[in-house]
Scaffold this motif. Structure first.
Motif, short mmCIF file in Angstrom:
data_model
loop_
_atom_site.label_atom_id
_atom_site.label_comp_id
_atom_site.label_asym_id
_atom_site.label_seq_id
_atom_site.Cartn_x
_atom_site.Cartn_y
_atom_site.Cartn_z
N GLN A 110 0.82 -1.20 0.00
CA GLN A 110 0.00 0.00 0.00
C GLN A 110 0.86 1.26 0.00
O GLN A 110 0.40 2.33 -0.39
N VAL A 111 2.10 1.13 0.44
CA VAL A 111 3.03 2.26 0.43
C VAL A 111 3.81 2.29 -0.88
O VAL A 111 3.98 3.34 -1.49
N THR A 112 4.27 1.11 -1.31
CA THR A 112 5.10 1.05 -2.51
C THR A 112 4.29 1.19 -3.79
O THR A 112 4.83 1.58 -4.83
N GLY A 113 2.99 0.86 -3.72
CA GLY A 113 2.18 0.86 -4.93
C GLY A 113 2.43 -0.32 -5.83
O GLY A 113 2.00 -0.35 -6.99
N LEU A 114 3.11 -1.34 -5.30
CA LEU A 114 3.48 -2.51 -6.12
C LEU A 114 2.50 -3.67 -5.99
O LEU A 114 2.70 -4.72 -6.60
N PHE A 248 13.68 2.86 -7.30
CA PHE A 248 13.47 2.83 -5.85
C PHE A 248 12.67 4.04 -5.38
O PHE A 248 11.78 3.92 -4.53
N GLU A 249 12.96 5.21 -5.92
CA GLU A 249 12.25 6.40 -5.47
C GLU A 249 10.78 6.37 -5.90
O GLU A 249 9.92 6.95 -5.23
N SER A 250 10.48 5.67 -6.99
CA SER A 250 9.10 5.59 -7.45
C SER A 250 8.22 4.75 -6.53
O SER A 250 6.99 4.82 -6.60
#
Length: 265
Positions: A110-114, A248-250
């Motif tokens: 939910q944080v990474t969007g992955l 990584f920043e994305s």
């Protein structure tokens, strides 16, 4: 092995620096060990040095002795925030060769969007511990050769684990791989360190770049860590590797440290 270098010490007492082995130097003042120097050869063949000393004058004596005894080029690594250490190495003639950013990487989808990321069509992610060792080693060698032929492997995050000559995959169980049909095309290595897992390497074959494979590998690896209760991982990225930094920043990773690699020619 007993090369001795003498000089004035911290209070005008003589400091004697002795090379006690092929890779170690001791500084002694008034029968007390006041500093140590160590040299170690990395798997890529480069010779790295480190010095532990309480006083700048002792550091300088050890550095002078090591530089006199060892062939160049010599390398060392310092935390960029440690200005005293950086200055000490610069006094010894070392200069910055490259910078490596340290990233704190969240694992929560939910944080990474992955969470919704899936491998591209035809690609399957093989979980850690399930990759076939032969094809994995072949892929690792191919990727290393591709990197060496372009930017050079020395630009990759430092590898410090000792390993037999010619061996690059030390523990196959730490690798997840991307498989397309019957070929391994990408990999990610995660070292399950006690305090914080380290993403040691993420790489894809040159002919499979820009297809979302690296992102899918990272999604799977971080998802596995999150499922096991790990909130964050650590990763290092060469400041010149814009693609890796952007990846990584994305996903919400933030720069938490920077390391400088210094060299003396």
């Amino acid at each position: 092995m007993n090369f001795v270098h003498s000089a004035a010490g911290t209070d005008n007492h003589p400091v004697v620096v002795t090379r006690v082995s092929e890779t170690q130097w001791h500084a002694v003042e008034d029968d007390l060990t006041v500093g140590r120097g160590v040299a170690s050869r990395r798997p890529d063949g480069r010779l790295f040095v480190c010095i532990d000393a309480w006083h700048g004058a002792v550091f300088d004596r050890i550095a002078d002795a090591m530089l006199a005894d060892l062939p160049t080029p010599l390398y060392t690594v310092v935390d960029e925030a440690d200005h005293d250490s950086r200055s000490a190495w610069e006094r010894a003639g070392f200069a910055t060769a490259r910078r490596e950013w340290g990233y704190l990487v969240p694992t929560d989808p939910q944080v990474t969007g992955l969470g919704s990321v899936r491998p591209p069509t035809g690609v399957v992610i093989v979980p850690a511990g399930e990759a076939e060792e032969g094809p994995l080693r072949a892929l690792d060698r191919l990727i290393r050769n591709e990197v060496e032929a372009t930017v050079g492997w020395q630009t990759m995050p430092a590898e410090v684990l000792p390993r037999p000559a010619g061996t690059t995959v030390l523990d196959p169980s730490k690798y997840e791989v991307a498989r397309h049909v019957d070929q391994y095309v990408g990999l990610v290595r995660v070292a399950p360190l006690t305090r914080q897992p380290r993403i040691g390497l993420i790489a894809v074959r040159t002919d499979r770049h820009r297809r979302g494979i690296a992102r899918a590998l990272l999604a799977h690896a971080l998802g596995s860590l999150h499922h096991s209760g790990t909130a964050s991982a650590w990763a290092e990225v060469n400041e010149c590797n814009a693609a890796a930094a952007a990846l990584f920043e994305s996903i919400g990773a933030r720069r938490a440290a920077s390391t400088l690699e210094l060299v003396s020619h």
